[in-house]
Scaffold this motif. Structure first.
Motif, PDB file in Angstrom:
ATOM      1  N   ILE A 280     -41.069   0.354  18.593  1.00 35.70           N
ATOM      2  CA  ILE A 280     -40.209   1.241  17.789  1.00 35.70           C
ATOM      3  C   ILE A 280     -38.921   1.451  18.573  1.00 35.70           C
ATOM      4  N   THR A 281     -37.783   1.024  18.015  1.00 34.74           N
ATOM      5  CA  THR A 281     -36.520   1.157  18.758  1.00 34.74           C
ATOM      6  C   THR A 281     -35.695   2.352  18.288  1.00 34.74           C
ATOM      7  N   ASP A 282     -35.915   2.804  17.068  1.00 36.29           N
ATOM      8  CA  ASP A 282     -35.165   3.932  16.514  1.00 36.29           C
ATOM      9  C   ASP A 282     -36.043   4.684  15.534  1.00 36.29           C
ATOM     10  N   LEU A 283     -35.931   5.999  15.550  1.00 43.29           N
ATOM     11  CA  LEU A 283     -36.625   6.805  14.551  1.00 43.29           C
ATOM     12  C   LEU A 283     -35.741   8.022  14.294  1.00 43.29           C
ATOM     13  N   ARG A 284     -34.973   7.954  13.236  1.00 42.18           N
ATOM     14  CA  ARG A 284     -34.031   9.037  12.924  1.00 42.18           C
ATOM     15  C   ARG A 284     -34.494   9.753  11.664  1.00 42.18           C
ATOM     16  N   ASP A 285     -35.052  10.936  11.873  1.00 45.70           N
ATOM     17  CA  ASP A 285     -35.584  11.691  10.748  1.00 45.70           C
ATOM     18  C   ASP A 285     -34.441  12.235   9.900  1.00 45.70           C
ATOM     19  N   ASP A 286     -34.749  12.475   8.624  1.00 47.33           N
ATOM     20  CA  ASP A 286     -33.767  13.011   7.676  1.00 47.33           C
ATOM     21  C   ASP A 286     -32.536  12.118   7.550  1.00 47.33           C
ATOM     22  N   PHE A 287     -32.692  10.823   7.752  1.00 49.68           N
ATOM     23  CA  PHE A 287     -31.584   9.879   7.575  1.00 49.68           C
ATOM     24  C   PHE A 287     -31.295   9.689   6.090  1.00 49.68           C
ATOM     25  N   HIS A 288     -32.366   9.734   5.288  1.00 50.03           N
ATOM     26  CA  HIS A 288     -32.254   9.461   3.851  1.00 50.03           C
ATOM     27  C   HIS A 288     -32.419  10.719   3.021  1.00 50.03           C
ATOM     28  N   ASP A 289     -31.465  10.969   2.137  1.00 48.46           N
ATOM     29  CA  ASP A 289     -31.600  12.034   1.136  1.00 48.46           C
ATOM     30  C   ASP A 289     -31.878  11.364  -0.206  1.00 48.46           C
ATOM     31  N   TYR A 290     -32.803  11.916  -0.960  1.00 49.02           N
ATOM     32  CA  TYR A 290     -33.163  11.308  -2.247  1.00 49.02           C
ATOM     33  C   TYR A 290     -32.544  12.087  -3.406  1.00 49.02           C
ATOM     34  N   VAL A 291     -32.133  11.352  -4.408  1.00 51.98           N
ATOM     35  CA  VAL A 291     -31.672  11.949  -5.665  1.00 51.98           C
ATOM     36  C   VAL A 291     -32.927  12.351  -6.434  1.00 51.98           C
ATOM     37  N   ASN A 292     -32.945  13.558  -6.972  1.00 52.90           N
ATOM     38  CA  ASN A 292     -34.154  13.975  -7.674  1.00 52.90           C
ATOM     39  C   ASN A 292     -34.397  13.114  -8.907  1.00 52.90           C
ATOM     40  N   TRP A 293     -35.633  12.658  -9.003  1.00 47.82           N
ATOM     41  CA  TRP A 293     -36.023  11.763 -10.094  1.00 47.82           C
ATOM     42  C   TRP A 293     -36.361  12.588 -11.333  1.00 47.82           C
ATOM     43  N   PRO A 294     -36.374  11.915 -12.514  1.00 52.41           N
ATOM     44  CA  PRO A 294     -36.547  12.678 -13.765  1.00 52.41           C
ATOM     45  C   PRO A 294     -37.988  13.107 -14.040  1.00 52.41           C
ATOM     46  N   TYR A 295     -38.934  12.711 -13.159  1.00 53.33           N
ATOM     47  CA  TYR A 295     -40.331  13.051 -13.463  1.00 53.33           C
ATOM     48  C   TYR A 295     -40.901  14.123 -12.543  1.00 53.33           C
ATOM     49  N   ILE A 296     -40.019  15.025 -12.088  1.00 48.51           N
ATOM     50  CA  ILE A 296     -40.453  16.121 -11.201  1.00 48.51           C
ATOM     51  C   ILE A 296     -41.637  16.899 -11.801  1.00 48.51           C
ATOM     52  N   GLU A 297     -41.550  17.183 -13.110  1.00 49.65           N
ATOM     53  CA  GLU A 297     -42.567  18.059 -13.715  1.00 49.65           C
ATOM     54  C   GLU A 297     -43.889  17.350 -14.003  1.00 49.65           C
ATOM     55  N   THR A 298     -43.934  16.040 -13.827  1.00 51.25           N
ATOM     56  CA  THR A 298     -45.229  15.364 -14.004  1.00 51.25           C
ATOM     57  C   THR A 298     -45.740  14.789 -12.686  1.00 51.25           C
ATOM     58  N   MET A 299     -45.017  15.055 -11.568  1.00 55.02           N
ATOM     59  CA  MET A 299     -45.504  14.520 -10.300  1.00 55.02           C
ATOM     60  C   MET A 299     -46.723  15.318  -9.845  1.00 55.02           C
ATOM     61  N   ARG A 300     -47.507  14.697  -8.992  1.00 53.77           N
ATOM     62  CA  ARG A 300     -48.819  15.217  -8.611  1.00 53.77           C
ATOM     63  C   ARG A 300     -48.777  16.645  -8.062  1.00 53.77           C
TER      64      ARG A 300
END
Lengths: 351, 351
Positions: A280-300
């Motif tokens: 493992i040469t790099d591990l940068r947490d919180d590198f990626h921000d996600y756009v909220n997907w349209p199925y929030i209300e049906t996710m597990r």
């Protein structure tokens, strides 16, 4: 001690790993914000375990959800004081968003990439999709460039709802870009854009549960993959990537989140990556921000949330780390078929 | 292919791991700078192997050192062109120095810390010392804060030529700070400053080859350690740190460099950290810049350098990663004594 009792309760009720330190992280987040999504973001605890912890803390009389907020009660504040818990404090650099890199030459393709991404296919639940912000993809490309994994290199993108293949090809820096995805909409989109823009991207519809086509094995300098978060699914995708690499000195990039993976799972994943011949040469947490997907209300995890509010599209709470690995030995992985559900495990929150 | 032949020659001559990709990194660095220290910095290859590679490339007629620079010859440029090697490009964020964090509340103690550090004991070769810049230490503290490992926590610093204990105590944020060092000069310095400034730092002269005192075992939330780079030495220090942690949820911070450790060694270290019960939560390379120590001309790698120039004090070429680990299980480590030389291994460059 009280935090241990909460942790025990969460473990008993969910069967998931959960430490007193995790309970502390939840309270530290609740000291900083009363908003459920902000707390999920700050706590860095898998959502399913977090929901269980919030309920346990409500039963203990520490939290109150009655006003649609996650509010500490006087009893909760007393626990926090006694345990010496400080508010969660984010010190993310305001310039690079905590990623540590500049866009550099990638800035030249940013506008074009954003224009292309504006007409991308929407994320769908069937394939556990959920794409990162355009900035996250652009910074990924800069990171590859910075590490010598882009210019003149052959790049394989395994699953590409983030449009990494197009961003990479737009720079005209790689020698070859190949993109695989199971989703016909994405395959068509990338193929069409590549043709329109005169970009060299080889596009292939492929289900990663199936072995990689023989011609892709041992053929790449770099792979990129943002796998599904179940342990089995993550490793399957990572192993496909590793089997596509040339050998020692070749690099792989993977996204991994705390939102659906405990640190116990992180450790299991890391052990497997090392066992396969990589460092493992790099591990940068919180590198990626996600756009909220349209199925929030049906996710597990939706039904488990103690406070239900649909977050805005650009209100990031789901983030993931960028991990870079580099082979120091020939990859020790099998290119075998996988069957059944590879998306779900007890920590899965979004499928 | 020619890069493979160079890599083979380096492995044969040194017995060190060295891949064709490493040879490529050396040439990529040489495309960006002709200065020996800048090349060492950019190449991310252990100095001892790098020196061997530079010599092999000189014998192959690719490089010329006759003008006190590392110059690519026409034959070298042809190799670079044929292999499609691009100049090394650093895209480090100009604001945070690539670290990804802001100083935040730590900025308030920066001036005071710099004033204190101005009269620190000089680095000496006997203990493989070499301290990081004051900025690097301050950003470390910010990183601990940001990850919830500072405020209200009990912190153990194992080996402290970087003065982490003083910087941490200046914030008045930790519950307890304990510092161990073998070097009487440092122990005296930290003790004296702590008394003068009214800081609570417990100071103990201790040789980390010896087991930790019983009272320190299982007593800390966080440890910090910038170990010597030999595999045996690194693991010894890391295991001391782990044995001082309370248990699951406790965190350790370690510095690890590419200058004296191949990625093969990185992998060995990572496997041991995971085996001891920890997950790797962060790995930010080039987080630490080192101030050049006064014994450059007597360090092990000096005689191997094809171009000999003493770098300026604040001309950083030695950098290291910041690694954060977190226990997910009780630590599985022994607190046994170690004998003999723990500083030297084949990749050691500065002892």
């Amino acid at each position: 001690m009280k935090l241990s009792a909460i942790a025990q309760e969460v473990r008993d009720n969910t069967g998931l790993p959960f430490t007193p330190r995790d309970a502390e992280r939840v309270l530290a987040a609740a000291l900083t914000s009363e908003d459920i999504w902000r707390i999920i973001d700050l706590a860095d605890v898998p959502v399913m375990a977090l929901c269980s912890a919030l309920r346990a803390m409500e039963r203990a009389g520490w939290l109150d959800f009655s006003r649609g907020r996650v509010a500490l009660t006087p009893a909760g504040r007393e626990v926090v004081r006694e345990a010496g818990i400080a508010p969660a404090l984010e010190l993310r650099c305001g310039r690079c968003g905590g990623r540590g890199v500049e866009l550099g030459p990638v800035a030249q393709i940013a506008e074009k990439f954003r224009k292309i991404a504006a007409s991308r296919p929407e994320a769908i639940q069937q394939f556990d999709q959920g794409y990162v912000t355009e900035d996250s993809t652009l910074y990924r490309i800069a990171y590859l460039w910075n590490r010598g994994d882009l210019v003149g290199k052959e790049l394989l993108v395994l699953g590409d709802d983030d449009l990494v293949s197009l961003a990479a090809a737009l720079t005209r820096a790689p020698k070859r870009v190949v993109m695989l995805d199971i989703d016909e909409r994405l395959v068509d989109f990338v193929r069409t854009v590549a043709r329109q823009e005169g970009l060299e991207v080889e596009v292939l519809q492929h289900d990663l549960r199936e072995p990689l086509p023989q011609g892709l094995l041992g053929a790449f300098d770099t792979f990129f993959c943002d796998p599904t978060e179940s342990l089995r699914g993550f490793l399957a995708f990572a192993h496909r990537g590793l089997s596509a690499l040339r050998g020692p000195g070749s690099a792989g990039y993977l996204g991994l989140t705390r939102r659906e993976a405990s640190l116990s799972k992180w450790r299991d994943i890391q052990r497997e990556l090392l066992a396969a011949g990589a460092a493992i040469t790099d591990l940068r947490d919180d590198f990626h921000d996600y756009v909220n997907w349209p199925y929030i209300e049906t996710m597990r995890s939706w039904e488990h949330l103690p406070v239900k509010r649909v977050p805005g599209r650009e209100e990031p709470w789901y983030r993931s780390a960028l991990i870079r690995i580099e082979l120091v030995e020939p990859a020790r992985v099998e290119n075998a078929p996988l069957s059944g559900d590879i998306f779900t495990d007890p920590e899965a929150a979004t499928t």
